[in-house]
Design an enzyme around this catalytic site. Structure first.
Site, PDB file in Angstrom:
ATOM      1  N   MET A 240     -87.703 -28.388 -23.073  1.00  0.00           N
ATOM      2  CA  MET A 240     -87.955 -29.826 -22.932  1.00  0.00           C
ATOM      3  C   MET A 240     -86.697 -30.650 -22.668  1.00  0.00           C
ATOM      4  O   MET A 240     -86.735 -31.869 -22.692  1.00  0.00           O
ATOM      5  CB  MET A 240     -88.674 -30.361 -24.173  1.00  0.00           C
ATOM      6  CG  MET A 240     -89.999 -29.691 -24.441  1.00  0.00           C
ATOM      7  SD  MET A 240     -91.094 -29.777 -23.006  1.00  0.00           S
ATOM      8  CE  MET A 240     -92.283 -28.530 -23.450  1.00  0.00           C
ATOM      9  N   CYS A 241     -85.582 -29.992 -22.402  1.00  0.00           N
ATOM     10  CA  CYS A 241     -84.342 -30.707 -22.085  1.00  0.00           C
ATOM     11  C   CYS A 241     -84.343 -31.166 -20.633  1.00  0.00           C
ATOM     12  O   CYS A 241     -84.805 -30.444 -19.745  1.00  0.00           O
ATOM     13  CB  CYS A 241     -83.125 -29.811 -22.319  1.00  0.00           C
ATOM     14  SG  CYS A 241     -82.678 -29.658 -24.039  1.00  0.00           S
ATOM     15  N   HIS A 242     -83.806 -32.351 -20.407  1.00  0.00           N
ATOM     16  CA  HIS A 242     -83.673 -32.893 -19.056  1.00  0.00           C
ATOM     17  C   HIS A 242     -82.418 -32.324 -18.392  1.00  0.00           C
ATOM     18  O   HIS A 242     -81.406 -32.138 -19.067  1.00  0.00           O
ATOM     19  CB  HIS A 242     -83.536 -34.418 -19.108  1.00  0.00           C
ATOM     20  CG  HIS A 242     -84.749 -35.106 -19.627  1.00  0.00           C
ATOM     21  ND1 HIS A 242     -84.998 -35.234 -20.970  1.00  0.00           N
ATOM     22  CD2 HIS A 242     -85.778 -35.694 -18.985  1.00  0.00           C
ATOM     23  CE1 HIS A 242     -86.145 -35.887 -21.130  1.00  0.00           C
ATOM     24  NE2 HIS A 242     -86.638 -36.180 -19.952  1.00  0.00           N
TER      25      HIS A 242
ATOM     26  N   MET B   9     -78.107 -31.453 -27.370  1.00  0.00           N
ATOM     27  CA  MET B   9     -78.511 -30.062 -27.132  1.00  0.00           C
ATOM     28  C   MET B   9     -77.459 -29.319 -26.314  1.00  0.00           C
ATOM     29  O   MET B   9     -77.226 -28.129 -26.532  1.00  0.00           O
ATOM     30  CB  MET B   9     -79.879 -29.996 -26.447  1.00  0.00           C
ATOM     31  CG  MET B   9     -81.018 -30.496 -27.327  1.00  0.00           C
ATOM     32  SD  MET B   9     -81.095 -29.690 -28.942  1.00  0.00           S
ATOM     33  CE  MET B   9     -81.316 -27.983 -28.467  1.00  0.00           C
TER      34      MET B   9
ATOM     35  N   ASP C 277     -70.245 -10.795 -28.755  1.00  0.00           N
ATOM     36  CA  ASP C 277     -70.453  -9.775 -27.719  1.00  0.00           C
ATOM     37  C   ASP C 277     -69.170  -9.029 -27.389  1.00  0.00           C
ATOM     38  O   ASP C 277     -69.170  -7.807 -27.249  1.00  0.00           O
ATOM     39  CB  ASP C 277     -71.019 -10.427 -26.457  1.00  0.00           C
ATOM     40  CG  ASP C 277     -71.208  -9.426 -25.337  1.00  0.00           C
ATOM     41  OD1 ASP C 277     -71.906  -8.413 -25.554  1.00  0.00           O
ATOM     42  OD2 ASP C 277     -70.636  -9.633 -24.250  1.00  0.00           O
TER      43      ASP C 277
END
Length: 160
Positions: free
Chosen positions: A76-78, A113, A128
């Site tokens: 839902m991020c723009h 976000m 990693d």
């Protein structure tokens, strides 16, 4: 602050919030995460003795790339035109690297976000690159430290 969740439509299904009517403002968010590891692992990172390469340089690039692609992985991020991304690393003791991301834009929605995604990707990249020598590394906590701009006003961890 409203208790009403804006990411749901009248059928209680997820939606991307319409920001068409929001004002364009300068916005910034700062997020932080940590990764804790064996002292030997951190020593090898500091001394540049990790076989995969310069751990923090790669983590920095990963964090920048993640911030730019947040809208690709968080549904839902723009998509946002980011105007600045900076990631800083601090060795807080002989086992911990703290990472902090600052993300900026001039737009209709915030960059919280993006900052959170940047530090998460940076921490995951450290994991990693070092997992062959230390699978017991722990990531977190990850949190928003600062948010400025927009209708909801400013946020500073510890003050709100």
């Amino acid at each position: 602050m409203s208790d009403q969740l804006t990411h749901f439509n009248e059928q209680n299904r997820a939606r991307m919030v319409d920001v068409s009517e929001k004002n364009i403002t300068k916005r910034e968010a700062v997020a932080q995460s940590k990764i804790t590891m064996k002292p030997e692992t951190l020593a090898r990172i500091r001394e540049g003795r990790v076989e995969k390469g310069d751990v923090l340089a790669v983590a920095q690039v990963a964090g920048v790339m993640a911030a730019k692609k947040t809208w690709d992985i968080i549904p839902m991020c723009h998509p946002l035109p980011l105007t600045g991304i900076d990631i800083r690393f601090t060795f807080t003791d002989d086992q911990t690297i703290e990472m902090e991301a600052s993300v900026k834009t001039t737009g209709k929605t915030g960059v919280e976000m993006e900052a959170l995604t940047a530090v998460s990707a940076a921490a995951l990249t450290v994991y990693d690159m070092c997992k062959a020598m230390d699978k017991g590394m722990v990531i977190g906590p990850t949190s928003l430290l600062l948010k400025t701009g927009g209708k909801s006003g400013d946020f500073r961890r510890g003050e709100n």
